[in-house]
Write an enzyme that holds these catalytic residues in place. Structure first.
Site, PDB file in Angstrom:
ATOM      1  CG  ASP A 100      -2.348   5.795   4.263  1.00 43.21           C
ATOM      2  OD1 ASP A 100      -2.133   4.652   3.981  1.00 43.21           O
ATOM      3  OD2 ASP A 100      -1.347   5.328   5.011  1.00 43.21           O
ATOM      4  CD  GLU A 101      -3.777   2.829   6.967  1.00 41.15           C
ATOM      5  OE1 GLU A 101      -4.677   1.776   7.004  1.00 41.15           O
ATOM      6  OE2 GLU A 101      -2.287   2.113   7.990  1.00 41.15           O
TER       7      GLU A 101
ATOM      8  CE  LYS B 274      -1.280   1.330   4.092  1.00 36.74           C
ATOM      9  NZ  LYS B 274      -0.784   2.426   3.971  1.00 36.74           N
ATOM     10  CB  THR B 275       3.604   2.480   2.820  1.00 35.36           C
ATOM     11  OG1 THR B 275       2.636   2.135   3.367  1.00 35.36           O
ATOM     12  CG2 THR B 275       4.643   3.575   2.588  1.00 35.36           C
TER      13      THR B 275
ATOM     14  NE  ARG C  48      -1.298  -7.044  10.563  1.00 35.66           N
ATOM     15  CZ  ARG C  48      -1.415  -6.565   9.966  1.00 35.66           C
ATOM     16  NH1 ARG C  48      -0.555  -5.585   9.662  1.00 35.66           N
ATOM     17  NH2 ARG C  48      -2.062  -7.379   9.305  1.00 35.66           N
TER      18      ARG C  48
ATOM     19  CD  GLN D 121      -4.792  -4.674   6.988  1.00 30.41           C
ATOM     20  OE1 GLN D 121      -4.279  -4.634   8.445  1.00 30.41           O
ATOM     21  NE2 GLN D 121      -4.913  -4.383   6.170  1.00 30.41           N
TER      22      GLN D 121
END
Length: 661
Positions: free
Chosen positions: A242-243, A46-47, A619, A273
């Protein structure tokens, strides 16, 4: 302001890094114009997509840096994003000196609050604020609320100031000014509305704002002053978020207003998420993106670069049980790896021993503690693992919180026990003499201190003598006398009742437990759960002296831990992190999914809990171990548990279930 048409260069070089992206990532970067929703699954880059997209816009000269608005949730994320954009441009494209100067200061890249404050510094005058307005911190906010409640004769005991402030902040998160709050109801909420109106008036008089105002006043600015709204929205040719799944209603409205003209908005997020509903995040924002922006491009990033095939298979089929999602399935070209281990254990103590043994085994195989994590649903669960790791000499750190015995509520409770055990413990006595509040102020404490020092006696004895001498009057005298009588009574219980029962009595009779019950802050219930865990833990000790000695040794050992350390944290704190080996204990009905979430939010609460489970599993990079206990001891009584429903939702082909040790 530079016109986009004069910037855009069809012959501008393409960033060489774009060629290294997978097809979906590349599509997300290249779909520059119009509304774009990038559904970025865990570990899908994503980043990388966000930063490459910004760099691409700049390198193709479709906009100057000052015409790009990029918002994140943390200052750390903003700094990292800026650094990566600059690095991408420097390594793939050689900007001229003027461009480099601008690129190195992406002036509109920041958090929602920092961007909102920047806009208000420039335009807040029309709302009655000067550009030098002050932003109040939490303590200042609470102090002001208490002043206003006193002025309006609102009882702080029946309507705790923290509760009033929490209600006000929730209205601000919804984008509601006082005049738009129509469903305040009765009781504390109705009183909070009265204070909200007075609070906003007082803030303006003080030329101050709180964090909620930074977006709330932006909304007022944009809706009441169309010219200012047009100027600001036209400034930003491209908006990146973002997010997006974590945005609240005020943030959502703010973004929609800014993108209302050109609609060049790219939101990156993962509906699977969205785990912060308890603090105002609205999953509906991302779910209705295509309705808000008809014809929007939706790109799904599903190729995972983090986890093995079995971990992704388990996570994907678990989250597929949710109805409120846009849908995607993570996959990887890497090996299937080991299956997700699911271990059924007898009780919580056996669970802690099992995890400790697994950690030691992994260490012997060459794994680093730095690449391991224990992720719990509730903060009270950390104690058992902390104590087991200390026993085994395994270094650990608690991420996003304090170690169990360092937490405020535990220190307070232990302070009561220290005074019961040793009346001359002045540090403990001073800590709890006015906790919960008994009207004992600084001046009284100084009087007791001075008398104790002058006569070389403890503060407890000094307080008793000052009371006998009539040095304190009225309510203050009654409060101090009641406290000393209580301590004498609690000491009389030693040897008659076990220390867990004594602690329970102290927490109730002192009013300490009720103090936290009256709180409505998000962490209040967690503090009560920690106190329950403290009482449970004390059942393992024969005497109060033995327990207090244990606490002292544990604290000393924890402070001297060095070298590699396993991480312990809640699932909420783990979002965005990754580890080779992840342990997920406590998968039992009532604990995970948490009963409070089910009671308060029903199906939506269950689905958020399932998203939390999905976050936990994803994770893990190489190994994921889930465990549940058949029984746990609560208040020194055994409580039978049934496995979490999430375990039955895990696909058999991706897990390996083992019962017992």
């Amino acid at each position: 302001m530079q016109n986009t048409a004069s910037i855009h260069d069809e012959n501008a070089p393409e960033l060489s890094s774009i060629a290294k992206l997978n097809p979906e990532q590349r599509a997300a970067v290249m779909a520059v114009d119009g509304a774009v929703l990038v559904l970025a699954g865990a570990g899908t880059g994503k980043t990388r997509v966000l930063t490459t997209r910004i760099a691409h816009i700049l390198a193709s000269r479709k906009a100057w840096p000052g015409q790009i608005l990029a918002v994140t949730f943390t200052n750390k994320a903003a700094r990292e994003m800026g650094a990566r954009v600059e690095s991408l441009l420097n390594s793939n494209y050689k900007p001229n000196e003027n461009e480099q100067r601008q690129i190195s200061t992406l002036s509109w890249l920041g958090t929602f609050h920092s961007i909102g404050a920047k806009i208000l510094r420039r335009h807040g005058e029309v709302l009655g604020f000067t550009s030098s307005f002050t932003i109040l911190d939490a303590d200042d906010q609470l102090r002001l609320i208490k002043q206003l409640m006193s002025e309006h004769n609102i009882d702080d005991k029946q309507n705790p100031a923290k509760m009033v402030l929490s209600i006000i902040q929730s209205w601000k998160d919804q984008g509601l000014i006082p005049e738009k709050v129509t469903d305040a109801g009765f009781g504390t909420a109705q009183k909070a509305l009265t204070i909200y109106k007075a609070y906003q008036t007082r803030l303006k008089t003080l030329n101050s704002m709180d964090f909620g105002d930074l977006l709330l006043h932006n909304l007022t600015l944009f809706t009441k002053y169309p010219d200012i709204h047009r100027e600001i929205s036209e400034r930003f040719k491209y908006i990146l978020v973002d997010e997006y799944q974590d945005t609240n209603i005020a943030q959502y409205l703010w973004l929609r207003l800014l993108a209302s003209g050109h609609k060049n908005i790219c939101c990156v997020g993962d509906d699977d998420q969205s785990i912060y509903g308890w603090r105002g995040a609205e999953i509906g924002n991302i779910l209705k993106f295509e309705k808000d922006f008809p014809g929007a491009t939706v790109v799904r990033l599903e190729r995972n670069y983090r986890s093995t095939g079995n971990i992704l298979g388990a996570a994907s089929q678990l989250i597929a049980h949710n109805n409120g999602r846009l849908g995607k399935t993570l996959w990887t070209e890497d090996a299937e790896g080991e299956k997700v281990q699911v271990r059924a254990l007898w009780d919580g103590d056996e669970e802690a021993r099992f995890v400790g043994d697994e950690v030691e085994t992994a260490q012997r195989s060459g794994s680093s503690l730095n690449e391991m994590a224990v992720l719990v649903r509730a903060g009270f669960q950390t104690r058992a693992f902390e104590e087991r790791f200390l026993t085994l000499g395994i270094g650990y750190k608690v991420i996003g919180g304090l170690r169990f015995y360092e937490r405020q509520e535990i220190r307070d409770a232990v302070a009561y026990l220290r005074v019961v055990s040793q009346p001359s413990d002045d540090l403990a006595f001073e800590r709890i003499i006015n906790t919960p509040r008994r009207g004992i102020g600084t001046a009284t404490l100084e009087t007791i201190h001075s008398y104790a020092r002058a006569n070389d006696i403890s503060m407890t004895v000094a307080t008793k003598r000052l009371l006998e001498a009539g040095s304190f009057k009225g309510k203050l005298s009654a409060a101090l006398n009641a406290l000393l009588i209580s301590f004498d009574r609690w000491r009389g219980l030693i040897g008659v009742q076990n220390i867990g029962e004594i602690t329970d009595i102290i927490l109730d009779e002192s009013g300490y437990r009720n103090m936290w019950k009256m709180e409505t802050t998000p962490d209040a219930q967690g503090r009560l759960d920690n106190l329950k865990e403290l009482v449970r833990a004390m059942g393992e000790f024969e005497s109060l002296t033995a327990f207090l000695e244990h606490v002292g040794l544990v604290t000393d050992m924890a402070e001297n831990t060095q070298g590699a350390m396993i991480s312990i944290m809640t699932l909420h704190a783990a979002k965005g992190l990754e580890f080779d080996h992840v342990f997920l204990p406590g998968w039992e009905e009532g604990l995970f999914p948490h009963q409070r979430s089910l009671d308060e939010s029903g199906r939506s609460g269950l689905e958020e809990e399932r998203r939390l489970a999905y976050v936990g599993i994803t994770r893990a990079k190489k190994m994921c171990t889930i465990s549940f206990a058949g029984s746990r001891r609560i208040y020194n009584q055994w409580q039978s548990n049934i496995p979490s429903r999430f375990i039955s939702e895990l696909p058999q082909e991706h897990i390996e279930l083992t019962r017992g040790m």
